[in-house]
Design a protein around this motif. Structure first.
Motif, PDB file in Angstrom:
ATOM      1  N   THR A  97      19.393 -10.932 -60.470  1.00  0.00           N
ATOM      2  CA  THR A  97      19.825  -9.540 -60.301  1.00  0.00           C
ATOM      3  C   THR A  97      18.639  -8.593 -60.125  1.00  0.00           C
ATOM      4  N   THR A  98      17.501  -8.912 -60.744  1.00  0.00           N
ATOM      5  CA  THR A  98      16.308  -8.088 -60.547  1.00  0.00           C
ATOM      6  C   THR A  98      15.831  -8.179 -59.105  1.00  0.00           C
ATOM      7  N   VAL A  99      15.735  -9.386 -58.584  1.00  0.00           N
ATOM      8  CA  VAL A  99      15.312  -9.569 -57.188  1.00  0.00           C
ATOM      9  C   VAL A  99      16.321  -8.910 -56.246  1.00  0.00           C
ATOM     10  N   LEU A 100      17.593  -9.099 -56.509  1.00  0.00           N
ATOM     11  CA  LEU A 100      18.631  -8.495 -55.685  1.00  0.00           C
ATOM     12  C   LEU A 100      18.538  -6.968 -55.704  1.00  0.00           C
ATOM     13  N   THR A 101      18.281  -6.403 -56.875  1.00  0.00           N
ATOM     14  CA  THR A 101      18.125  -4.947 -56.984  1.00  0.00           C
ATOM     15  C   THR A 101      16.929  -4.470 -56.169  1.00  0.00           C
ATOM     16  N   PHE A 102      15.804  -5.195 -56.231  1.00  0.00           N
ATOM     17  CA  PHE A 102      14.628  -4.833 -55.435  1.00  0.00           C
ATOM     18  C   PHE A 102      14.946  -4.868 -53.943  1.00  0.00           C
ATOM     19  N   VAL A 103      15.604  -5.925 -53.508  1.00  0.00           N
ATOM     20  CA  VAL A 103      15.919  -6.085 -52.083  1.00  0.00           C
ATOM     21  C   VAL A 103      16.858  -4.983 -51.607  1.00  0.00           C
ATOM     22  N   VAL A 104      17.903  -4.729 -52.370  1.00  0.00           N
ATOM     23  CA  VAL A 104      18.870  -3.688 -51.981  1.00  0.00           C
ATOM     24  C   VAL A 104      18.213  -2.311 -51.998  1.00  0.00           C
ATOM     25  N   PHE A 107      15.970  -2.060 -48.899  1.00  0.00           N
ATOM     26  CA  PHE A 107      16.806  -1.901 -47.712  1.00  0.00           C
ATOM     27  C   PHE A 107      17.375  -0.487 -47.636  1.00  0.00           C
ATOM     28  N   THR A 108      17.821   0.030 -48.756  1.00  0.00           N
ATOM     29  CA  THR A 108      18.382   1.386 -48.787  1.00  0.00           C
ATOM     30  C   THR A 108      17.329   2.424 -48.429  1.00  0.00           C
ATOM     31  N   ILE A 109      16.131   2.270 -48.966  1.00  0.00           N
ATOM     32  CA  ILE A 109      15.050   3.215 -48.654  1.00  0.00           C
ATOM     33  C   ILE A 109      14.713   3.170 -47.168  1.00  0.00           C
ATOM     34  N   ARG A 110      14.628   1.979 -46.596  1.00  0.00           N
ATOM     35  CA  ARG A 110      14.331   1.862 -45.163  1.00  0.00           C
ATOM     36  C   ARG A 110      15.445   2.483 -44.324  1.00  0.00           C
ATOM     37  N   LEU A 111      16.680   2.244 -44.702  1.00  0.00           N
ATOM     38  CA  LEU A 111      17.812   2.785 -43.970  1.00  0.00           C
ATOM     39  C   LEU A 111      17.845   4.312 -44.039  1.00  0.00           C
ATOM     40  N   VAL A 112      17.639   4.862 -45.218  1.00  0.00           N
ATOM     41  CA  VAL A 112      17.648   6.319 -45.376  1.00  0.00           C
ATOM     42  C   VAL A 112      16.470   6.938 -44.637  1.00  0.00           C
ATOM     43  N   THR A 113      15.310   6.294 -44.678  1.00  0.00           N
ATOM     44  CA  THR A 113      14.140   6.816 -43.963  1.00  0.00           C
ATOM     45  C   THR A 113      14.393   6.838 -42.458  1.00  0.00           C
ATOM     46  N   LYS A 114      14.968   5.759 -41.911  1.00  0.00           N
ATOM     47  CA  LYS A 114      15.313   5.740 -40.481  1.00  0.00           C
ATOM     48  C   LYS A 114      16.314   6.837 -40.155  1.00  0.00           C
ATOM     49  N   TRP A 115      17.310   6.999 -41.025  1.00  0.00           N
ATOM     50  CA  TRP A 115      18.335   8.023 -40.811  1.00  0.00           C
ATOM     51  C   TRP A 115      17.717   9.415 -40.818  1.00  0.00           C
ATOM     52  N   GLN A 116      16.804   9.673 -41.756  1.00  0.00           N
ATOM     53  CA  GLN A 116      16.148  10.975 -41.828  1.00  0.00           C
ATOM     54  C   GLN A 116      15.282  11.219 -40.594  1.00  0.00           C
ATOM     55  N   ASN A 117      14.552  10.199 -40.169  1.00  0.00           N
ATOM     56  CA  ASN A 117      13.698  10.359 -38.991  1.00  0.00           C
ATOM     57  C   ASN A 117      14.528  10.609 -37.734  1.00  0.00           C
ATOM     58  N   SER A 118      15.637   9.894 -37.589  1.00  0.00           N
ATOM     59  CA  SER A 118      16.478  10.116 -36.411  1.00  0.00           C
ATOM     60  C   SER A 118      17.129  11.495 -36.466  1.00  0.00           C
ATOM     61  N   LEU A 119      17.468  11.948 -37.644  1.00  0.00           N
ATOM     62  CA  LEU A 119      18.039  13.288 -37.795  1.00  0.00           C
ATOM     63  C   LEU A 119      17.006  14.357 -37.457  1.00  0.00           C
ATOM     64  N   LYS A 120      15.753  14.148 -37.879  1.00  0.00           N
ATOM     65  CA  LYS A 120      14.680  15.090 -37.569  1.00  0.00           C
ATOM     66  C   LYS A 120      14.449  15.176 -36.065  1.00  0.00           C
ATOM     67  N   THR A 121      14.392  14.007 -35.390  1.00  0.00           N
ATOM     68  CA  THR A 121      14.166  14.032 -33.946  1.00  0.00           C
ATOM     69  C   THR A 121      15.354  14.682 -33.217  1.00  0.00           C
ATOM     70  N   LEU A 122      16.543  14.459 -33.708  1.00  0.00           N
ATOM     71  CA  LEU A 122      17.724  15.082 -33.116  1.00  0.00           C
ATOM     72  C   LEU A 122      17.671  16.595 -33.266  1.00  0.00           C
TER      73      LEU A 122
END
Length: 128
Positions: A97-104, A107-122
């Motif tokens: 569960t510790t490894v799973l929490t790190f992975v999730v 992944f969430t941080i990368r997804l939110v960062t991509k979303w924020q960057n695409s929103l900024k460019t838009l």
């Protein structure tokens, strides 16, 4: 200042009480604390609750979070006989569960960062 803190405590306890009530109505077991956290999140998203309404009490709870795990640790120590034969599976579950929490989380941080960057460019394209 003290009245403001009492109001914040009242808000948090009120939401916890609402979570307990909702949990008692459900036809299945679901932790009231999780329901309460979802309610706080929903109230913050909807604007019914502002961060300023609970900031100081929330900061206090976060700073002292380790203190609130003491009862769980003591309860675990009291039940050491029941846990004795299950140490290896429990440690394995903790590891997974510790490894799973790190992975999730990553992944969430990368997804939110991509979303924020695409929103900024838009937004930049709309400004031009």
């Amino acid at each position: 200042m003290k009245v403001k803190l009492l109001v914040q405590i009242g808000i948090i306890f009120g939401i916890c009480l609402l979570g307990e009530f909702i949990s008692s109505l459900l036809p299945f077991v679901f932790p009231a604390s999780v329901i309460s956290m979802m309610l706080v999140f929903a109230f913050l998203l909807s604007g019914l609750l502002k961060v300023e309404h609970i900031r100081e009490k929330g900061d206090f709870l976060l700073k002292n979070m380790a203190f609130f795990f003491i009862p769980s640790g003591v309860a675990l120590i009291e039940q050491v006989d029941a846990v004795k034969g299950k140490i290896v599976p429990l440690l394995f579950i903790c590891l997974i569960t510790t490894v799973l929490t790190f992975v999730v989380s990553a992944f969430t941080i990368r997804l939110v960062t991509k979303w924020q960057n695409s929103l900024k460019t838009l937004l930049k394209k709309e400004d031009k």
